[in-house]
Scaffold this motif. Structure first.
Motif, PDB file in Angstrom:
ATOM      1  N   ALA A  65       0.805  -1.270   0.018  1.00  0.00           N
ATOM      2  CA  ALA A  65       0.045  -0.130  -0.032  1.00  0.00           C
ATOM      3  C   ALA A  65       0.831   1.333  -0.110  1.00  0.00           C
ATOM      4  N   SER A  66       0.278   2.417  -0.382  1.00  0.00           N
ATOM      5  CA  SER A  66       1.118   3.527  -0.184  1.00  0.00           C
ATOM      6  C   SER A  66       1.239   3.988   1.202  1.00  0.00           C
ATOM      7  N   GLY A  67       1.528   5.136   1.507  1.00  0.00           N
ATOM      8  CA  GLY A  67       1.888   5.650   2.846  1.00  0.00           C
ATOM      9  C   GLY A  67       0.624   5.731   3.627  1.00  0.00           C
ATOM     10  N   HIS A  68      -0.489   5.971   2.856  1.00  0.00           N
ATOM     11  CA  HIS A  68      -1.957   5.764   3.465  1.00  0.00           C
ATOM     12  C   HIS A  68      -2.144   4.638   4.308  1.00  0.00           C
ATOM     13  N   GLY A  69      -1.897   3.746   3.430  1.00  0.00           N
ATOM     14  CA  GLY A  69      -1.989   2.214   4.300  1.00  0.00           C
ATOM     15  C   GLY A  69      -1.291   2.344   5.522  1.00  0.00           C
ATOM     16  N   ALA A  70      -0.126   2.726   5.727  1.00  0.00           N
ATOM     17  CA  ALA A  70       0.593   2.671   6.863  1.00  0.00           C
ATOM     18  C   ALA A  70      -0.148   3.296   8.037  1.00  0.00           C
ATOM     19  N   TRP A  71      -0.396   4.357   7.490  1.00  0.00           N
ATOM     20  CA  TRP A  71      -1.289   5.523   8.496  1.00  0.00           C
ATOM     21  C   TRP A  71      -2.716   4.640   8.751  1.00  0.00           C
ATOM     22  N   GLU A  72      -3.380   4.030   8.133  1.00  0.00           N
ATOM     23  CA  GLU A  72      -4.498   3.376   8.568  1.00  0.00           C
ATOM     24  C   GLU A  72      -4.102   2.354   9.309  1.00  0.00           C
ATOM     25  N   ASN A  92      -0.888  20.203   5.505  1.00  0.00           N
ATOM     26  CA  ASN A  92      -1.841  19.214   4.740  1.00  0.00           C
ATOM     27  C   ASN A  92      -1.671  17.845   5.075  1.00  0.00           C
ATOM     28  N   PHE A  93      -0.773  17.295   5.529  1.00  0.00           N
ATOM     29  CA  PHE A  93      -0.513  15.978   5.963  1.00  0.00           C
ATOM     30  C   PHE A  93      -0.825  15.521   7.278  1.00  0.00           C
ATOM     31  N   SER A  94      -0.691  16.588   8.367  1.00  0.00           N
ATOM     32  CA  SER A  94      -1.247  16.325   9.594  1.00  0.00           C
ATOM     33  C   SER A  94      -2.949  16.298   9.575  1.00  0.00           C
ATOM     34  N   VAL A 141       2.564  12.923  15.317  1.00  0.00           N
ATOM     35  CA  VAL A 141       3.275  13.582  14.645  1.00  0.00           C
ATOM     36  C   VAL A 141       3.893  13.486  13.175  1.00  0.00           C
ATOM     37  N   VAL A 142       3.842  14.655  12.177  1.00  0.00           N
ATOM     38  CA  VAL A 142       4.363  14.183  10.864  1.00  0.00           C
ATOM     39  C   VAL A 142       5.934  14.815  11.092  1.00  0.00           C
ATOM     40  N   HIS A 143       6.868  13.941  10.908  1.00  0.00           N
ATOM     41  CA  HIS A 143       8.260  14.514  11.236  1.00  0.00           C
ATOM     42  C   HIS A 143       8.457  15.503  10.249  1.00  0.00           C
ATOM     43  N   ASN A 144       8.202  15.485   8.936  1.00  0.00           N
ATOM     44  CA  ASN A 144       8.674  16.301   8.006  1.00  0.00           C
ATOM     45  C   ASN A 144       7.373  16.615   7.270  1.00  0.00           C
ATOM     46  N   GLU A 145       6.991  17.711   7.126  1.00  0.00           N
ATOM     47  CA  GLU A 145       5.700  18.015   6.648  1.00  0.00           C
ATOM     48  C   GLU A 145       6.036  18.466   4.945  1.00  0.00           C
ATOM     49  N   THR A 146       5.434  17.543   4.263  1.00  0.00           N
ATOM     50  CA  THR A 146       5.958  17.720   2.908  1.00  0.00           C
ATOM     51  C   THR A 146       5.347  18.941   2.271  1.00  0.00           C
ATOM     52  N   ALA A 147       4.064  19.397   2.681  1.00  0.00           N
ATOM     53  CA  ALA A 147       3.414  20.710   2.143  1.00  0.00           C
ATOM     54  C   ALA A 147       4.128  21.820   2.448  1.00  0.00           C
ATOM     55  N   VAL A 172       4.507   8.558  14.649  1.00  0.00           N
ATOM     56  CA  VAL A 172       5.476   9.544  13.829  1.00  0.00           C
ATOM     57  C   VAL A 172       5.451   9.137  12.436  1.00  0.00           C
ATOM     58  N   ASP A 173       4.734  10.013  11.489  1.00  0.00           N
ATOM     59  CA  ASP A 173       4.847   9.855  10.366  1.00  0.00           C
ATOM     60  C   ASP A 173       6.396  10.216   9.621  1.00  0.00           C
ATOM     61  N   THR A 174       6.969   9.088   9.012  1.00  0.00           N
ATOM     62  CA  THR A 174       8.402   9.477   8.555  1.00  0.00           C
ATOM     63  C   THR A 174       8.326   9.514   7.067  1.00  0.00           C
ATOM     64  N   ILE A 175       7.534   9.612   6.409  1.00  0.00           N
ATOM     65  CA  ILE A 175       7.187   9.552   5.059  1.00  0.00           C
ATOM     66  C   ILE A 175       8.197  10.301   4.105  1.00  0.00           C
ATOM     67  N   SER A 176       8.350  11.303   4.389  1.00  0.00           N
ATOM     68  CA  SER A 176       9.271  12.221   3.794  1.00  0.00           C
ATOM     69  C   SER A 176      10.506  12.584   4.352  1.00  0.00           C
ATOM     70  N   SER A 177      10.776  11.819   5.684  1.00  0.00           N
ATOM     71  CA  SER A 177      12.072  12.029   6.350  1.00  0.00           C
ATOM     72  C   SER A 177      12.967  10.760   6.036  1.00  0.00           C
ATOM     73  N   SER A 197       7.685   3.549   0.516  1.00  0.00           N
ATOM     74  CA  SER A 197       8.862   3.255  -0.092  1.00  0.00           C
ATOM     75  C   SER A 197       9.483   4.320  -1.340  1.00  0.00           C
ATOM     76  N   GLN A 198       8.594   5.219  -1.632  1.00  0.00           N
ATOM     77  CA  GLN A 198       8.809   6.322  -2.788  1.00  0.00           C
ATOM     78  C   GLN A 198       9.489   7.368  -2.592  1.00  0.00           C
ATOM     79  N   LYS A 199      10.129   7.581  -1.150  1.00  0.00           N
ATOM     80  CA  LYS A 199      10.656   8.830  -1.122  1.00  0.00           C
ATOM     81  C   LYS A 199      12.309   8.664  -0.816  1.00  0.00           C
ATOM     82  N   GLY A 200      12.702   8.668   0.251  1.00  0.00           N
ATOM     83  CA  GLY A 200      14.149   8.516   0.748  1.00  0.00           C
ATOM     84  C   GLY A 200      14.643   7.220   0.341  1.00  0.00           C
TER      85      GLY A 200
END
Ligand code: PLP
Length: 396
Positions: A65-72, A92-94, A141-147, A172-177, A197-200
């Motif tokens: 799943a994309s990050g939304h799946g892991a959030w859920e 936006n992401f918080s 917490v969103v570690h790095n707010e991509t927006a 903690v959301d580490t999706i873009s960190s 998977s699709q960032k760092g």
């Protein structure tokens, strides 16, 4: 304004990111049985490698799943209907994570923040102190707010929770960190770290995961939100510990190569490269901001993001026009402004597989687009970035 796209596209979106050739080749793997012992070795090595990137010795659970799946997954495995979570507003992401929680039947309390300045940790502490009934079950917490291009000091949030002696879980959301900015799951007492998977990690989109602490696994036992595919209890009982359903083997071959690249460079060197390239982007934007030009959206210098820079346009100028010119004329893909920032900011992603000329090419294209669109700015931003990068190269 447009031309036929020729030459390599400069992909400067903050995710998905550039996929290095060696990862593309690794992903182009023939189909294998995911129970084959040779593949299981790859699988197990990937789990251990990813834990090293998360800086955890605890558990890892993965999803196709994309990050939304892991959030859920983080919410349905840890919360019960009507539970309360404290969301720290970042952008936006918080807001999206909060909406998901509400959609799942979880109550949300928000610590509000100015998106340009970021949250006041004292306000987090005050919200925790005020919760005398200990109703808050998790702090999100969103570690790095991509927006917005702003990072949040997770260690300081942990310290506030400890100072308040609050037992809530820390999600903690580490999706873009992750893999771009230092993240320390165990040291910061993070109970659930959400990644993709699709960032760092420089992989195709489609795989996400959660680092899970012992404390979170304990809380999971009594969490009553409905779940099935994401159920950690089911996942932990499988041979592919932490995976349910057909395992996306090709993504694991890609992940193996991604981890090899990260460890070959060294995680701390990966962070240093991101800091260096991000600083070059910031110097360029600060230069442009002369003559009432575009400026850094993030106003808190200690929290500027090393993986993405949001650039705020001067009043009356459309950020989307800059994006259109960059894409149409120069084959450069920038990120747009999300939710309420649409049209006001464009975003330069500088994470993943990136070097100096890629960043400079992007900045030069943006500087040309500013000229072409009649946007006021001090010209010479790219030269400022070059001067910084040349100086940094001397000490390499
Ligand atoms: N959280 C953050 C910080 C993000 O940047 C993103 C996507 O860009 C998401 C969550 C959502 O992840 P995905 O798009 O992979 O579902």
């Amino acid at each position: 304004m447009s031309r036929l796209p020729r030459g390599r596209q400069f992909f400067a979106n903050p995710g998905p990111t550039n996929i290095p050739d060696s990862i593309l080749h690794a992903v182009a793997h023939v189909t294998v049985d995911f129970n084959d012992p040779a593949f299981l070795k790859v699988y197990d090595a990937c789990i251990e490698g990813l834990k090293r990137v998360l800086k955890t010795r605890q558990h890892l659970l993965m999803y196709t799943a994309s990050g939304h799946g892991a959030w859920e997954a983080s919410l349905v495995n840890l919360m019960s209907p009507g539970d309360l979570v404290l969301i720290l507003e970042t952008g936006n992401f918080s807001e999206s994570w909060a909406r998901m929680a509400e959609g799942l039947g979880v109550r949300v309390q928000t610590v509000p923040a100015d998106w340009r300045r970021g949250i006041d940790i004292a306000a987090v502490r005050a919200a925790l102190d005020a919760d005398t009934a200990r109703e808050i079950k998790a702090v999100c917490v969103v570690h790095n707010e991509t927006a917005t291009g702003m990072s949040l000091p997770v260690g300081e949030v942990r310290a506030a929770m400890d100072a308040a002696s609050h037992p809530a879980l820390l999600l903690v959301d580490t999706i873009s960190s992750l893999g771009s900015i230092d993240f320390r799951m165990d040291e910061w007492g993070v109970d659930c770290a959400v990644g993709g998977s699709q960032k760092g990690l420089m992989l195709p989109t489609g795989m996400s995961f959660t680092g899970v602490s012992d404390k979170a696994l304990e809380a999971h036992k009594s969490a009553k939100l409905a779940k099935h595919y994401f159920n950690w209890t089911v996942m932990l009982g499988r041979r592919h510990k932490g995976f349910v359903g057909t395992v996306p083997t090709t993504l694991f071959y890609g992940l193996q190569e991604s981890l090899r690249r990260i460890e070959e460079e060294g995680l701390e060197q990966v962070f240093a490269r991101h800091t260096r390239l991000a600083e070059a982007v910031r110097r360029c934007v600060r230069h442009w901001s002369g003559n009432n030009g575009p400026q850094l959206f993030c106003l808190t210098p200690s929290r500027v993001s090393d993986s993405v820079t949001a650039v705020l346009m001067p009043e009356g100028h459309d950020a989307e026009a800059i994006r259109r010119t960059c894409m149409g004329m120069f084959n450069v893909s920038l990120g747009g402004g999300l939710s309420r920032l649409n049209g006001q900011v464009f975003r330069i992603g500088h994470l993943g597989d990136l070097n100096e000329p890629m960043v400079l090419g992007t900045l030069a294209s943006v500087e040309m687009a500013l000229q072409l669109n009649g946007v006021p700015h001090a010209s010479g931003g790219v030269a400022a970035a070059m001067a910084f990068l040349a100086e940094a190269a001397k000490s390499a």
